[in-house]
Design a protein around this motif. Structure first.
Motif, PDB file in Angstrom:
ATOM      1  N   ALA A   5       0.825  -1.205   0.000  1.00 59.60           N
ATOM      2  CA  ALA A   5       0.000   0.000   0.000  1.00 59.60           C
ATOM      3  C   ALA A   5       0.859   1.255   0.000  1.00 59.60           C
ATOM      4  O   ALA A   5       0.577   2.225  -0.724  1.00 59.60           O
ATOM      5  CB  ALA A   5      -0.937  -0.003   1.211  1.00 59.60           C
ATOM      6  N   ALA A   6       1.928   1.258   0.807  1.00 59.03           N
ATOM      7  CA  ALA A   6       2.809   2.427   0.849  1.00 59.03           C
ATOM      8  C   ALA A   6       3.474   2.666  -0.499  1.00 59.03           C
ATOM      9  O   ALA A   6       3.584   3.816  -0.959  1.00 59.03           O
ATOM     10  CB  ALA A   6       3.857   2.246   1.944  1.00 59.03           C
ATOM     11  N   ASP A   7       3.904   1.594  -1.157  1.00 54.09           N
ATOM     12  CA  ASP A   7       4.520   1.727  -2.481  1.00 54.09           C
ATOM     13  C   ASP A   7       3.523   2.275  -3.494  1.00 54.09           C
ATOM     14  O   ASP A   7       3.864   3.125  -4.333  1.00 54.09           O
ATOM     15  CB  ASP A   7       5.041   0.371  -2.954  1.00 54.09           C
ATOM     16  CG  ASP A   7       6.300  -0.069  -2.214  1.00 54.09           C
ATOM     17  OD1 ASP A   7       6.927   0.781  -1.560  1.00 54.09           O
ATOM     18  OD2 ASP A   7       6.636  -1.271  -2.297  1.00 54.09           O
ATOM     19  N   GLU A   8       2.282   1.790  -3.414  1.00 50.51           N
ATOM     20  CA  GLU A   8       1.267   2.231  -4.372  1.00 50.51           C
ATOM     21  C   GLU A   8       0.937   3.709  -4.181  1.00 50.51           C
ATOM     22  O   GLU A   8       0.810   4.460  -5.157  1.00 50.51           O
ATOM     23  CB  GLU A   8       0.007   1.381  -4.213  1.00 50.51           C
ATOM     24  CG  GLU A   8       0.191  -0.049  -4.709  1.00 50.51           C
ATOM     25  CD  GLU A   8      -0.926  -0.972  -4.262  1.00 50.51           C
ATOM     26  OE1 GLU A   8      -1.900  -0.461  -3.659  1.00 50.51           O
ATOM     27  OE2 GLU A   8      -0.822  -2.190  -4.505  1.00 50.51           O
ATOM     28  N   VAL A   9       0.808   4.145  -2.923  1.00 50.12           N
ATOM     29  CA  VAL A   9       0.516   5.557  -2.679  1.00 50.12           C
ATOM     30  C   VAL A   9       1.697   6.424  -3.126  1.00 50.12           C
ATOM     31  O   VAL A   9       1.511   7.488  -3.733  1.00 50.12           O
ATOM     32  CB  VAL A   9       0.193   5.809  -1.192  1.00 50.12           C
ATOM     33  CG1 VAL A   9      -0.005   7.303  -0.936  1.00 50.12           C
ATOM     34  CG2 VAL A   9      -1.062   5.041  -0.777  1.00 50.12           C
ATOM     35  N   THR A  10       2.907   5.980  -2.859  1.00 49.75           N
ATOM     36  CA  THR A  10       4.097   6.726  -3.278  1.00 49.75           C
ATOM     37  C   THR A  10       4.112   6.932  -4.788  1.00 49.75           C
ATOM     38  O   THR A  10       4.549   7.977  -5.281  1.00 49.75           O
ATOM     39  CB  THR A  10       5.372   5.978  -2.840  1.00 49.75           C
ATOM     40  OG1 THR A  10       5.404   5.931  -1.410  1.00 49.75           O
ATOM     41  CG2 THR A  10       6.625   6.675  -3.351  1.00 49.75           C
ATOM     42  N   GLY A  11       3.608   5.940  -5.530  1.00 45.76           N
ATOM     43  CA  GLY A  11       3.634   6.019  -6.987  1.00 45.76           C
ATOM     44  C   GLY A  11       2.477   6.775  -7.607  1.00 45.76           C
ATOM     45  O   GLY A  11       2.448   6.956  -8.833  1.00 45.76           O
ATOM     46  N   LEU A  12       1.523   7.247  -6.817  1.00 48.86           N
ATOM     47  CA  LEU A  12       0.392   7.981  -7.375  1.00 48.86           C
ATOM     48  C   LEU A  12       0.849   9.338  -7.909  1.00 48.86           C
ATOM     49  O   LEU A  12       1.705   9.997  -7.300  1.00 48.86           O
ATOM     50  CB  LEU A  12      -0.694   8.173  -6.322  1.00 48.86           C
ATOM     51  CG  LEU A  12      -1.421   6.908  -5.859  1.00 48.86           C
ATOM     52  CD1 LEU A  12      -2.401   7.241  -4.728  1.00 48.86           C
ATOM     53  CD2 LEU A  12      -2.164   6.263  -7.022  1.00 48.86           C
ATOM     54  N   PRO A  13       0.263   9.798  -9.012  1.00 53.56           N
ATOM     55  CA  PRO A  13       0.696  11.060  -9.621  1.00 53.56           C
ATOM     56  C   PRO A  13       0.616  12.264  -8.681  1.00 53.56           C
ATOM     57  O   PRO A  13       1.439  13.171  -8.769  1.00 53.56           O
ATOM     58  CB  PRO A  13      -0.259  11.218 -10.812  1.00 53.56           C
ATOM     59  CG  PRO A  13      -0.697   9.828 -11.130  1.00 53.56           C
ATOM     60  CD  PRO A  13      -0.766   9.111  -9.817  1.00 53.56           C
TER      61      PRO A  13
END
Length: 295
Positions: free
Chosen positions: A47-55
């Motif tokens: 989840a942390a990786d996915e949020v970090t990758g959000l535009p």
């Protein structure tokens, strides 16, 4: 608030908690830090990786494993953040146990109470002391947290109680559930009602003890009702979701409260829904019909 802020959200792998992390990460500054916490290491990391990758992400996002039912673990994390950063600026206590209508409320009581109430007490006790000036500590509850949703016989347990008394009331309720005397004593069958009332009562208790200091320091401690949110946890309980918000929609009002430049004293210690305080004594006891809950 401080130029470099520290935010923490519990129960943040999915649903509203995840949306709150996304919103904080988008609206805070690049040198700020948002801690996304949950119990499962892999889910937290993903989840942390996915949020970090959000535009739209601007702030730093880190995943931290935290079992909120472990009061010692909560205290250790608060101490760590206090020592490393001099405190925290934003804490949102959002964790909740998922419960389905067909499941035995009594059999799930311990898990539900531990995640919703024991954890709330631990967050308040451990993170309240490390809030920096201008800080925010919010507990996600619901409009069911107003006192009137309980049988009048139970009001004395929560109205004007301090945190120790709220904890005692919660444990008395837990014992009554296990002893089969809860309904006779006036406790609702649906665990969510007394749980939410107890969460709000715990916030009110801590706020009453800290009010003068916190208002002088620009600190806000409150409980929040995000409104009906369409999540896997809530969907099984309601037959009509036509007015439900998505998690990201529900997060907006909470984020506006968290990130407001100045704390409104009228909201301090209150249950806040869409920027307004709900009257503590309002509400009508609920009844169960066909496994669903209605007023």
């Amino acid at each position: 608030m401080n130029a470099s802020r520290i935010a923490l959200v519990t129960g943040a792998n999915q649903g509203l908690g995840r949306a709150l992390v996304e919103g904080l990460a988008a609206r805070m500054n690049p040198d700020d830090l948002v801690l996304l916490t949950g119990r499962h290491e892999r889910r937290v990391a993903d989840a942390a990786d996915e949020v970090t990758g959000l535009p739209g992400t601007r702030a730093r996002v880190e995943g931290r494993v935290l079992d909120v039912t472990d009061a010692d673990a909560v205290a250790r994390l608060a101490d760590e953040l206090g020592a490393r950063y001099g405190g925290v600026d934003i804490v949102v206590s959002n964790a909740v146990a998922r419960l389905l209508p067909g499941e035995s409320q009594a059999e799930r009581a311990d898990e539900f109470i531990d995640v919703s109430n024991t954890a709330t007490h631990a967050i308040l006790r451990s993170f309240g002391p490390v809030l920096r000036p201008g800080g925010r500590l919010l507990v996600v509850a619901s409009s069911l947290g107003t006192l009137g949703h309980l049988d009048p016989r139970l009001h004395r347990l929560f109205d004007g109680a301090d945190l120790d008394q709220v904890e005692y009331a919660v444990e008395s309720w837990r014992s009554a559930v296990h002893n089969g005397t809860a309904v006779e004593a006036g406790w609702p069958v649906w665990l969510n009602v007394p749980s939410k009332v107890a969460q709000v009562a715990a916030v009110r208790a801590v706020a009453a003890a800290r009010r003068e200091h916190d208002l002088a320091a620009g600190i806000l401690i409150a409980s929040v009702c995000p409104g009906m949110v369409d999540t896997d946890t809530s969907r099984p309980w309601f037959s009509d979701f036509s007015q439900a918000q998505s998690p990201s929609e529900a997060a907006r009002a909470v984020l506006d409260l968290v990130l407001a430049e100045h704390a409104d004293p009228a909201l301090y210690g209150e249950l806040v829904r869409f920027g307004k305080a709900l009257p503590w004594h309002d509400g009508t006891p609920l009844v169960e019909q066909d496994g669903l809950v209605t007023p």
